[in-house]
Motif scaffolding. Structure first.
Motif, PDB file in Angstrom:
ATOM      1  N   ASP A  74     -65.608 -35.453  -8.646  1.00  0.00           N
ATOM      2  CA  ASP A  74     -66.113 -35.560 -10.021  1.00  0.00           C
ATOM      3  C   ASP A  74     -65.118 -34.969 -11.016  1.00  0.00           C
ATOM      4  O   ASP A  74     -64.527 -33.914 -10.757  1.00  0.00           O
ATOM      5  N   GLU A  75     -64.969 -35.631 -12.152  1.00  0.00           N
ATOM      6  CA  GLU A  75     -64.114 -35.109 -13.217  1.00  0.00           C
ATOM      7  C   GLU A  75     -64.965 -34.586 -14.371  1.00  0.00           C
ATOM      8  O   GLU A  75     -65.987 -35.171 -14.721  1.00  0.00           O
ATOM      9  N   VAL A  76     -64.515 -33.475 -14.945  1.00  0.00           N
ATOM     10  CA  VAL A  76     -65.198 -32.886 -16.103  1.00  0.00           C
ATOM     11  C   VAL A  76     -64.146 -32.675 -17.197  1.00  0.00           C
ATOM     12  O   VAL A  76     -63.123 -32.028 -16.967  1.00  0.00           O
ATOM     13  N   ILE A  77     -64.417 -33.239 -18.361  1.00  0.00           N
ATOM     14  CA  ILE A  77     -63.457 -33.163 -19.477  1.00  0.00           C
ATOM     15  C   ILE A  77     -63.741 -31.920 -20.314  1.00  0.00           C
ATOM     16  O   ILE A  77     -64.906 -31.582 -20.567  1.00  0.00           O
ATOM     17  N   LEU A  78     -62.666 -31.251 -20.736  1.00  0.00           N
ATOM     18  CA  LEU A  78     -62.816 -30.078 -21.604  1.00  0.00           C
ATOM     19  C   LEU A  78     -61.585 -29.976 -22.498  1.00  0.00           C
ATOM     20  O   LEU A  78     -60.549 -30.582 -22.190  1.00  0.00           O
ATOM     21  N   PRO A  79     -61.685 -29.242 -23.607  1.00  0.00           N
ATOM     22  CA  PRO A  79     -60.505 -29.091 -24.461  1.00  0.00           C
ATOM     23  C   PRO A  79     -59.435 -28.271 -23.747  1.00  0.00           C
ATOM     24  O   PRO A  79     -59.757 -27.356 -22.987  1.00  0.00           O
ATOM     25  N   ASP A  80     -58.178 -28.603 -24.023  1.00  0.00           N
ATOM     26  CA  ASP A  80     -57.075 -27.932 -23.336  1.00  0.00           C
ATOM     27  C   ASP A  80     -56.922 -26.483 -23.807  1.00  0.00           C
ATOM     28  O   ASP A  80     -56.530 -25.615 -23.034  1.00  0.00           O
ATOM     29  N   CYS A  81     -57.211 -26.219 -25.093  1.00  0.00           N
ATOM     30  CA  CYS A  81     -57.102 -24.845 -25.598  1.00  0.00           C
ATOM     31  C   CYS A  81     -58.477 -24.191 -25.582  1.00  0.00           C
ATOM     32  O   CYS A  81     -59.311 -24.425 -26.465  1.00  0.00           O
ATOM     33  N   THR A  82     -58.732 -23.398 -24.567  1.00  0.00           N
ATOM     34  CA  THR A  82     -59.973 -22.643 -24.472  1.00  0.00           C
ATOM     35  C   THR A  82     -59.745 -21.507 -23.489  1.00  0.00           C
ATOM     36  O   THR A  82     -58.689 -21.408 -22.868  1.00  0.00           O
ATOM     37  N   TRP A  83     -60.746 -20.651 -23.366  1.00  0.00           N
ATOM     38  CA  TRP A  83     -60.691 -19.557 -22.405  1.00  0.00           C
ATOM     39  C   TRP A  83     -60.767 -20.134 -20.993  1.00  0.00           C
ATOM     40  O   TRP A  83     -61.450 -21.145 -20.765  1.00  0.00           O
ATOM     41  N   THR A  84     -60.113 -19.500 -20.061  1.00  0.00           N
ATOM     42  CA  THR A  84     -60.031 -20.021 -18.688  1.00  0.00           C
ATOM     43  C   THR A  84     -61.412 -20.223 -18.055  1.00  0.00           C
ATOM     44  O   THR A  84     -61.585 -21.074 -17.181  1.00  0.00           O
ATOM     45  N   PHE A 314     -53.639 -17.090 -29.773  1.00  0.00           N
ATOM     46  CA  PHE A 314     -54.424 -18.329 -29.678  1.00  0.00           C
ATOM     47  C   PHE A 314     -54.292 -18.798 -28.227  1.00  0.00           C
ATOM     48  O   PHE A 314     -53.244 -18.634 -27.608  1.00  0.00           O
ATOM     49  N   PHE A 315     -55.356 -19.359 -27.675  1.00  0.00           N
ATOM     50  CA  PHE A 315     -55.307 -19.751 -26.260  1.00  0.00           C
ATOM     51  C   PHE A 315     -54.101 -20.654 -25.973  1.00  0.00           C
ATOM     52  O   PHE A 315     -53.828 -21.575 -26.730  1.00  0.00           O
ATOM     53  N   TYR A 316     -53.425 -20.367 -24.865  1.00  0.00           N
ATOM     54  CA  TYR A 316     -52.374 -21.265 -24.386  1.00  0.00           C
ATOM     55  C   TYR A 316     -53.067 -22.539 -23.886  1.00  0.00           C
ATOM     56  O   TYR A 316     -54.195 -22.459 -23.370  1.00  0.00           O
ATOM     57  N   PRO A 317     -52.419 -23.703 -23.988  1.00  0.00           N
ATOM     58  CA  PRO A 317     -53.029 -24.866 -23.328  1.00  0.00           C
ATOM     59  C   PRO A 317     -53.219 -24.534 -21.852  1.00  0.00           C
ATOM     60  O   PRO A 317     -52.274 -24.090 -21.186  1.00  0.00           O
ATOM     61  N   LEU A 318     -54.428 -24.713 -21.343  1.00  0.00           N
ATOM     62  CA  LEU A 318     -54.650 -24.383 -19.926  1.00  0.00           C
ATOM     63  C   LEU A 318     -53.716 -25.207 -19.043  1.00  0.00           C
ATOM     64  O   LEU A 318     -53.248 -24.739 -18.003  1.00  0.00           O
ATOM     65  N   SER A 319     -53.415 -26.439 -19.501  1.00  0.00           N
ATOM     66  CA  SER A 319     -52.546 -27.311 -18.700  1.00  0.00           C
ATOM     67  C   SER A 319     -51.121 -26.780 -18.604  1.00  0.00           C
ATOM     68  O   SER A 319     -50.331 -27.274 -17.806  1.00  0.00           O
ATOM     69  N   SER A 320     -50.785 -25.769 -19.413  1.00  0.00           N
ATOM     70  CA  SER A 320     -49.428 -25.203 -19.368  1.00  0.00           C
ATOM     71  C   SER A 320     -49.362 -23.982 -18.445  1.00  0.00           C
ATOM     72  O   SER A 320     -48.291 -23.402 -18.263  1.00  0.00           O
ATOM     73  N   LEU A 321     -50.502 -23.587 -17.878  1.00  0.00           N
ATOM     74  CA  LEU A 321     -50.546 -22.324 -17.130  1.00  0.00           C
ATOM     75  C   LEU A 321     -50.448 -22.557 -15.618  1.00  0.00           C
ATOM     76  O   LEU A 321     -50.985 -23.549 -15.105  1.00  0.00           O
ATOM     77  N   PRO A 322     -49.799 -21.622 -14.913  1.00  0.00           N
ATOM     78  CA  PRO A 322     -49.648 -21.787 -13.454  1.00  0.00           C
ATOM     79  C   PRO A 322     -50.986 -22.018 -12.740  1.00  0.00           C
ATOM     80  O   PRO A 322     -51.057 -22.792 -11.785  1.00  0.00           O
ATOM     81  N   ALA A 323     -52.038 -21.362 -13.212  1.00  0.00           N
ATOM     82  CA  ALA A 323     -53.337 -21.470 -12.525  1.00  0.00           C
ATOM     83  C   ALA A 323     -53.812 -22.917 -12.431  1.00  0.00           C
ATOM     84  O   ALA A 323     -54.567 -23.260 -11.509  1.00  0.00           O
ATOM     85  N   TYR A 324     -53.400 -23.746 -13.366  1.00  0.00           N
ATOM     86  CA  TYR A 324     -53.919 -25.124 -13.419  1.00  0.00           C
ATOM     87  C   TYR A 324     -52.870 -26.173 -13.065  1.00  0.00           C
ATOM     88  O   TYR A 324     -53.029 -27.340 -13.393  1.00  0.00           O
ATOM     89  N   LYS A 325     -51.815 -25.751 -12.383  1.00  0.00           N
ATOM     90  CA  LYS A 325     -50.704 -26.679 -12.129  1.00  0.00           C
ATOM     91  C   LYS A 325     -51.129 -27.919 -11.322  1.00  0.00           C
ATOM     92  O   LYS A 325     -50.512 -28.966 -11.445  1.00  0.00           O
ATOM     93  N   ASP A 326     -52.203 -27.775 -10.552  1.00  0.00           N
ATOM     94  CA  ASP A 326     -52.639 -28.931  -9.753  1.00  0.00           C
ATOM     95  C   ASP A 326     -53.511 -29.908 -10.541  1.00  0.00           C
ATOM     96  O   ASP A 326     -53.978 -30.901  -9.986  1.00  0.00           O
ATOM     97  N   TYR A 327     -53.766 -29.610 -11.808  1.00  0.00           N
ATOM     98  CA  TYR A 327     -54.705 -30.437 -12.575  1.00  0.00           C
ATOM     99  C   TYR A 327     -54.070 -31.024 -13.838  1.00  0.00           C
ATOM    100  O   TYR A 327     -54.768 -31.299 -14.811  1.00  0.00           O
ATOM    101  N   VAL A 328     -52.746 -31.141 -13.821  1.00  0.00           N
ATOM    102  CA  VAL A 328     -52.066 -31.600 -15.039  1.00  0.00           C
ATOM    103  C   VAL A 328     -51.807 -33.106 -14.958  1.00  0.00           C
ATOM    104  O   VAL A 328     -51.189 -33.583 -14.010  1.00  0.00           O
ATOM    105  N   ARG A 329     -52.307 -33.840 -15.969  1.00  0.00           N
ATOM    106  CA  ARG A 329     -52.058 -35.287 -15.994  1.00  0.00           C
ATOM    107  C   ARG A 329     -50.631 -35.558 -16.484  1.00  0.00           C
ATOM    108  O   ARG A 329     -50.050 -34.718 -17.177  1.00  0.00           O
ATOM    109  N   PRO A 330     -50.071 -36.727 -16.160  1.00  0.00           N
ATOM    110  CA  PRO A 330     -48.713 -37.040 -16.628  1.00  0.00           C
ATOM    111  C   PRO A 330     -48.644 -37.010 -18.157  1.00  0.00           C
ATOM    112  O   PRO A 330     -49.634 -37.288 -18.831  1.00  0.00           O
TER     113      PRO A 330
END
Ligand SMILES: Cc1ncc(COP(=O)(O)O)c(C=O)c1O
Length: 375
Positions: A74-84, A314-330
């Motif tokens: 399942d996919e869940v969409i959320l804004p990229d700039c938010t708290w982890t 200001f929140f870093y884009p979550l997609s830019s953080l090591p914790a989320y490296k497996d969830y980054v779209r092209p």
């Protein structure tokens, strides 16, 4: 040196009296009294049928994902700039977070970015009321309804904000709040899940108590659940705070007005907005510097800290953080351009409820002096 805190609560004799009473008396027959009163008052304030107090907003998000049966695939969409914590519970359930772009003015999930991120696997969306701002709810809810996508509103930062007269937290299948010590309404640590859906409410009550039905005192477990409960002492603190909530929000709005007045003539600087038909509860007074200043937020924070002024990035884009490296779209930087444009140049200014007009003038004078020195 003067010290200006970035966040903190406003506690009065009322809170102290309620917590003292809970410590002395919220046991035996009165053990559940404060939970009940806190939940009832909270639900009435938000305008939902149900409210469940919890140990954190993260647990409220986790229970929302679990009650909606989000799972592997399942996919869940959320804004990229938010708290982890907006993203983590999706992954706890084995789901996949999909990061979408935000609006340049409100910093909340943009309806067109939400729609563009939908795939056949999309099951839910978690719009975030960032820093007290609210997204374009009509457009978001319309898309979600048409595409049969569940909505979880992350209202952790937005108690008392409104959109077309309706309170933040009341827009989704569930809404969630944080009462962490930095929040406008605090219980030290704590959270709340609100909903109008009886099925989700009943499921949450079971899941948050090891899979037991409410009131079941037997030890015969039919499924695996979680232990997500608030203490009566926290509920007593929360009850006192929710009874004062409009006073807390009036103070936040006054503080924002002081910032607005002090910063209004500074070129190349944007602050929180309040679009028509909304009320912003201004959890965090935030400034976005024009990139022309060429002044990365971390450096600006350091300079302000030297004057005793505490800030947050200001929140870093979550997609830019090591914790989320497996969830980054092209091509994520192009897809989520606004997040990547704004985040490097933005900070939260001191927003503690204890701040006086003089504190805020001090912060703004220092900020103006630093910006002036950069031309
Ligand atoms: C947007 C957002 N979501 C979720 C949370 C998680 O809240 P808690 O710390 O109560 O778990 C926070 C807390 O800061 C938040 O800001």
């Amino acid at each position: 040196m003067r010290e200006v805190p970035v966040a903190g609560p406003w506690i009065t004799e009322k809170e102290i009296a309620y917590v003292t009473d809970a410590a002395a008396n919220a046991w035996y027959r009165r053990a559940n009294e404060y939970y009940g009163r806190f939940e009832k008052t909270f639900a009435e304030y938000i305008g939902t049928k149900y409210a469940v107090c919890l140990p954190s907003c993260t647990s409220a998000l986790h229970l929302s994902m679990a009650a909606l049966k989000i799972g592997p695939g399942d996919e869940v969409i959320l804004p990229d700039c938010t708290w982890t914590a907006t993203a983590e519970p999706i992954i706890y359930q084995g789901g996949t977070p999909v990061f979408a772009d935000i609006d340049r003015e409100t910093w909340c999930l943009r309806p067109d970015a939400f729609e563009a991120a939908i795939t056949p696997r999309t099951r839910a969306v978690i719009p975030v009321d960032l820093y007290g701002n609210v997204p374009e709810w009509d457009a978001i809810l319309d898309i979600a309804r048409r595409r049969n996508i569940a909505v979880v509103e992350d209202s952790a930062e937005a108690i008392g904000s409104t959109y077309k007269g309706k309170k933040a937290g009341a827009f989704g299948d569930t809404g969630v709040f944080s009462f962490h010590g930095t929040k406008t309404l605090t219980t030290g640590e704590g959270g709340m899940l609100v909903t109008d859906r009886e099925d989700l409410y009943k499921r949450v009550l079971v899941l948050r108590d090891h899979g037991r039905k409410p009131g079941d005192t037997g030890f015969y477990f039919e499924e695996i659940g979680f232990k997500y409960k608030m203490s009566a002492l926290q509920a007593a603190l929360g009850l006192a705070q929710i009874e004062r909530v409009e006073e807390l929000i009036t103070r936040k709005r006054q503080q924002f007005a002081w910032y607005q007045r002090e910063l209004k003539n500074v070129p190349g600087l944007r602050i929180n907005v309040e679009p028509p038909e909304t009320r912003n509860s201004y959890w965090m007074n935030t400034v976005v510097l024009d990139s022309k200043y060429d002044w990365p937020k971390e450096k600006l924070q350091k300079q302000l800290a030297a004057a005793g002024i505490a800030t947050r990035p200001f929140f870093y884009p979550l997609s830019s953080l090591p914790a989320y490296k497996d969830y980054v779209r092209p091509a994520i930087k192009e897809r989520n351009k606004v997040c990547y444009d704004i985040s490097p140049w933005a900070i939260n200014l001191p927003s503690a409820l204890s701040l006086t007009e003089d504190d805020i003038r001090y912060v703004c004078d220092e900020l103006k002096r630093l910006l002036g020195a950069r031309g």
